[in-house]
Design a protein around this motif. Structure first.
Motif, PDB file in Angstrom:
ATOM      1  N   ILE A  33       0.822  -1.215   0.000  1.00 32.38           N
ATOM      2  CA  ILE A  33       0.000   0.000   0.000  1.00 32.38           C
ATOM      3  C   ILE A  33       0.852   1.258   0.000  1.00 32.38           C
ATOM      4  O   ILE A  33       0.433   2.314  -0.483  1.00 32.38           O
ATOM      5  N   ALA A  34       2.084   1.171   0.509  1.00 26.44           N
ATOM      6  CA  ALA A  34       2.941   2.355   0.620  1.00 26.44           C
ATOM      7  C   ALA A  34       3.074   3.136  -0.694  1.00 26.44           C
ATOM      8  O   ALA A  34       2.982   4.374  -0.683  1.00 26.44           O
ATOM      9  N   PRO A  35       3.286   2.485  -1.857  1.00 30.72           N
ATOM     10  CA  PRO A  35       3.395   3.263  -3.102  1.00 30.72           C
ATOM     11  C   PRO A  35       2.134   4.064  -3.412  1.00 30.72           C
ATOM     12  O   PRO A  35       2.222   5.174  -3.941  1.00 30.72           O
ATOM     13  N   TYR A  36       0.970   3.510  -3.067  1.00 32.59           N
ATOM     14  CA  TYR A  36      -0.283   4.238  -3.298  1.00 32.59           C
ATOM     15  C   TYR A  36      -0.368   5.464  -2.383  1.00 32.59           C
ATOM     16  O   TYR A  36      -0.884   6.512  -2.776  1.00 32.59           O
ATOM     17  N   THR A  37       0.127   5.309  -1.162  1.00 30.64           N
ATOM     18  CA  THR A  37       0.122   6.431  -0.216  1.00 30.64           C
ATOM     19  C   THR A  37       0.957   7.586  -0.761  1.00 30.64           C
ATOM     20  O   THR A  37       0.541   8.750  -0.726  1.00 30.64           O
ATOM     21  N   ILE A  38       2.126   7.268  -1.284  1.00 32.43           N
ATOM     22  CA  ILE A  38       2.998   8.289  -1.867  1.00 32.43           C
ATOM     23  C   ILE A  38       2.326   8.923  -3.076  1.00 32.43           C
ATOM     24  O   ILE A  38       2.326  10.152  -3.248  1.00 32.43           O
ATOM     25  N   GLU A  39       1.744   8.093  -3.922  1.00 30.83           N
ATOM     26  CA  GLU A  39       1.083   8.591  -5.126  1.00 30.83           C
ATOM     27  C   GLU A  39      -0.057   9.550  -4.778  1.00 30.83           C
ATOM     28  O   GLU A  39      -0.209  10.603  -5.405  1.00 30.83           O
ATOM     29  N   GLU A  40      -0.849   9.192  -3.775  1.00 30.98           N
ATOM     30  CA  GLU A  40      -1.977  10.047  -3.396  1.00 30.98           C
ATOM     31  C   GLU A  40      -1.497  11.393  -2.850  1.00 30.98           C
ATOM     32  O   GLU A  40      -2.119  12.429  -3.095  1.00 30.98           O
ATOM     33  N   ALA A  41      -0.380  11.387  -2.114  1.00 33.65           N
ATOM     34  CA  ALA A  41       0.161  12.650  -1.608  1.00 33.65           C
ATOM     35  C   ALA A  41       0.563  13.558  -2.766  1.00 33.65           C
ATOM     36  O   ALA A  41       0.317  14.777  -2.731  1.00 33.65           O
ATOM     37  N   TYR A  42       1.151  12.983  -3.797  1.00 37.28           N
ATOM     38  CA  TYR A  42       1.529  13.777  -4.962  1.00 37.28           C
ATOM     39  C   TYR A  42       0.303  14.282  -5.723  1.00 37.28           C
ATOM     40  O   TYR A  42       0.319  15.382  -6.278  1.00 37.28           O
ATOM     41  N   GLU A  43      -0.762  13.505  -5.737  1.00 37.05           N
ATOM     42  CA  GLU A  43      -1.974  13.948  -6.418  1.00 37.05           C
ATOM     43  C   GLU A  43      -2.636  15.103  -5.652  1.00 37.05           C
ATOM     44  O   GLU A  43      -3.249  15.984  -6.254  1.00 37.05           O
ATOM     45  N   VAL A  44      -2.501  15.098  -4.338  1.00 34.00           N
ATOM     46  CA  VAL A  44      -2.962  16.245  -3.548  1.00 34.00           C
ATOM     47  C   VAL A  44      -2.179  17.494  -3.942  1.00 34.00           C
ATOM     48  O   VAL A  44      -2.747  18.561  -4.188  1.00 34.00           O
ATOM     49  N   ILE A  48      -3.467  21.084  -5.794  1.00 33.80           N
ATOM     50  CA  ILE A  48      -3.182  22.405  -5.224  1.00 33.80           C
ATOM     51  C   ILE A  48      -2.494  23.287  -6.262  1.00 33.80           C
ATOM     52  O   ILE A  48      -2.855  24.458  -6.443  1.00 33.80           O
ATOM     53  N   GLU A  49      -1.498  22.724  -6.954  1.00 35.76           N
ATOM     54  CA  GLU A  49      -0.769  23.498  -7.954  1.00 35.76           C
ATOM     55  C   GLU A  49      -1.677  23.927  -9.102  1.00 35.76           C
ATOM     56  O   GLU A  49      -1.488  24.997  -9.688  1.00 35.76           O
ATOM     57  N   ARG A  50      -2.670  23.107  -9.431  1.00 37.04           N
ATOM     58  CA  ARG A  50      -3.616  23.453 -10.495  1.00 37.04           C
ATOM     59  C   ARG A  50      -4.731  24.365 -10.011  1.00 37.04           C
ATOM     60  O   ARG A  50      -5.518  24.872 -10.803  1.00 37.04           O
ATOM     61  N   THR A 217       9.645  22.887 -13.917  1.00 37.97           N
ATOM     62  CA  THR A 217      10.225  22.666 -15.246  1.00 37.97           C
ATOM     63  C   THR A 217       9.483  21.559 -15.978  1.00 37.97           C
ATOM     64  O   THR A 217       9.200  21.668 -17.185  1.00 37.97           O
ATOM     65  N   ASN A 218       9.164  20.485 -15.276  1.00 40.35           N
ATOM     66  CA  ASN A 218       8.404  19.398 -15.892  1.00 40.35           C
ATOM     67  C   ASN A 218       7.062  19.898 -16.408  1.00 40.35           C
ATOM     68  O   ASN A 218       6.621  19.531 -17.508  1.00 40.35           O
ATOM     69  N   ALA A 219       6.399  20.738 -15.593  1.00 41.93           N
ATOM     70  CA  ALA A 219       5.088  21.254 -15.984  1.00 41.93           C
ATOM     71  C   ALA A 219       5.198  22.152 -17.213  1.00 41.93           C
ATOM     72  O   ALA A 219       4.363  22.079 -18.124  1.00 41.93           O
ATOM     73  N   ARG A 220       6.230  23.009 -17.246  1.00 39.53           N
ATOM     74  CA  ARG A 220       6.419  23.879 -18.401  1.00 39.53           C
ATOM     75  C   ARG A 220       6.717  23.068 -19.654  1.00 39.53           C
ATOM     76  O   ARG A 220       6.214  23.362 -20.744  1.00 39.53           O
ATOM     77  N   PHE A 221       7.538  22.038 -19.491  1.00 41.07           N
ATOM     78  CA  PHE A 221       7.872  21.185 -20.632  1.00 41.07           C
ATOM     79  C   PHE A 221       6.614  20.504 -21.173  1.00 41.07           C
ATOM     80  O   PHE A 221       6.384  20.461 -22.397  1.00 41.07           O
ATOM     81  N   ALA A 222       5.783  19.969 -20.265  1.00 45.47           N
ATOM     82  CA  ALA A 222       4.563  19.287 -20.687  1.00 45.47           C
ATOM     83  C   ALA A 222       3.614  20.247 -21.403  1.00 45.47           C
ATOM     84  O   ALA A 222       2.991  19.892 -22.408  1.00 45.47           O
ATOM     85  N   THR A 223       3.529  21.486 -20.895  1.00 43.72           N
ATOM     86  CA  THR A 223       2.664  22.482 -21.531  1.00 43.72           C
ATOM     87  C   THR A 223       3.143  22.782 -22.945  1.00 43.72           C
ATOM     88  O   THR A 223       2.337  22.877 -23.887  1.00 43.72           O
ATOM     89  N   ARG A 224       4.449  22.931 -23.115  1.00 41.29           N
ATOM     90  CA  ARG A 224       5.003  23.232 -24.431  1.00 41.29           C
ATOM     91  C   ARG A 224       4.807  22.066 -25.405  1.00 41.29           C
ATOM     92  O   ARG A 224       4.527  22.278 -26.588  1.00 41.29           O
ATOM     93  N   VAL A 225       4.946  20.845 -24.899  1.00 42.76           N
ATOM     94  CA  VAL A 225       4.728  19.688 -25.771  1.00 42.76           C
ATOM     95  C   VAL A 225       3.286  19.657 -26.261  1.00 42.76           C
ATOM     96  O   VAL A 225       3.028  19.371 -27.440  1.00 42.76           O
ATOM     97  N   ARG A 226       2.354  19.976 -25.391  1.00 45.36           N
ATOM     98  CA  ARG A 226       0.945  19.991 -25.812  1.00 45.36           C
ATOM     99  C   ARG A 226       0.705  21.070 -26.858  1.00 45.36           C
ATOM    100  O   ARG A 226      -0.057  20.860 -27.811  1.00 45.36           O
ATOM    101  N   HIS A 227       1.333  22.230 -26.674  1.00 45.80           N
ATOM    102  CA  HIS A 227       1.221  23.282 -27.692  1.00 45.80           C
ATOM    103  C   HIS A 227       1.792  22.799 -29.023  1.00 45.80           C
ATOM    104  O   HIS A 227       1.214  23.060 -30.084  1.00 45.80           O
ATOM    105  N   MET A 228       2.932  22.116 -28.961  1.00 40.50           N
ATOM    106  CA  MET A 228       3.553  21.606 -30.166  1.00 40.50           C
ATOM    107  C   MET A 228       2.634  20.621 -30.882  1.00 40.50           C
ATOM    108  O   MET A 228       2.452  20.679 -32.103  1.00 40.50           O
TER     109      MET A 228
END
Length: 263
Positions: A33-44, A48-50, A217-228
């Motif tokens: 279950i530990a990997p899911y716990t970490i994943e859920e924290a990142y989704e929180v 927030i960032e969005r 940086t990851n978020a900016r890169f992903a945004t630019r790829v979608r624009h591309m």
């Protein structure tokens, strides 16, 4: 009247019940279950960032489920239960906020942070562990690097200023370059790790969060790829058919589009 948290605990207990429960939930352990716990924290953090509060509400529920799941498994083992978890954090919060629950003295945020660190240091001193032994090994690598460095800085093992760190960055980059040129990829991996570790140290000295910086940086890169992708599709092309010049034009158009959106 049953409260929502009581209802959640009842549901989790039924899911784990060998008599009529869910086979998947029953088969789980703390480790699985530990990997899911970490994943859920990142989704929180992502919600927030969005700035999406509806998603934040849902993701906090998913994270709460993780706490309840772990507590239920511990209760089945007779180790602790959800009430013990809640009691422990209540005691910790009261202990670490004497300005609120004890002497009542008003302090600035900086003073409060100092008291918090002192209390945490006292708590660690009561444990037989070494200076860095309680820094979790499975933290994200950039986060763990910062915590290891911060912990050592408290006992004086640190660069006195950013100039020293920058010199070390240059040194590590040079060692990485030499290892790559020599074709020593095992050494190159180690040198690359040293370079990353030193860059985290530089971020710490600048008061920056290295993990947050990379996420940005990851978020900016992903945004630019979608624009591309959108631009190439609008032109009737395909991403896998672009040559070097077309890639550069698409990338520059994506950067321009991103800048216009954030202006």
């Amino acid at each position: 009247m049953t409260t929502p948290i009581d209802r959640l605990r009842e549901i989790m207990a039924q899911l784990r019940n060998p008599d009529g429960g869910c086979a998947w939930d029953i088969a789980q352990s703390f480790e699985t279950i530990a990997p899911y716990t970490i994943e859920e924290a990142y989704e929180v953090a992502d919600a927030i960032e969005r700035g999406n509060l509806d998603d934040l509400r849902d993701e906090l529920g998913d994270l709460l489920l993780q706490v309840v799941f772990h507590a239920q498994m511990a209760a089945e083992d007779g180790t602790f239960d959800f009430d013990d978890v809640a009691t422990a954090i209540c005691e910790k919060l009261v202990r670490r906020h004497p300005h609120v629950f004890s002497d009542g003295a008003a302090r600035t945020p900086a003073e409060i942070k100092l008291v918090w660190d002192e209390i945490k240091a006292e708590e660690r001193a009561k444990k037989p562990d070494g200076i860095i032994d309680d820094v979790p090994a499975n933290l994200p690598s950039l986060v763990r690097a910062e915590k290891l460095q911060s912990r050592m800085a408290r006992v004086g093992f640190d660069w006195p200023d950013t100039d020293g760190v920058l010199d070390k960055v240059s040194e590590e980059l040079g060692e990485l370059t030499e290892a790559v040129r020599a074709g020593e990829m095992t050494a190159a991996e180690a040198e690359f790790g040293d370079l990353l570790f030193t860059l985290v140290n530089h971020a710490r000295h600048l008061g920056l969060d290295a993990d947050a910086a990379l996420r940005g940086t990851n978020a900016r890169f992903a945004t630019r790829v979608r624009h591309m992708e959108q631009a190439v599709k609008a032109d009737g092309g395909r991403m896998d058919e672009l040559d070097a010049d077309a890639w550069e034009r698409a990338w520059q158009r994506a950067k321009t589009a991103e800048q216009e959106e954030t202006a």
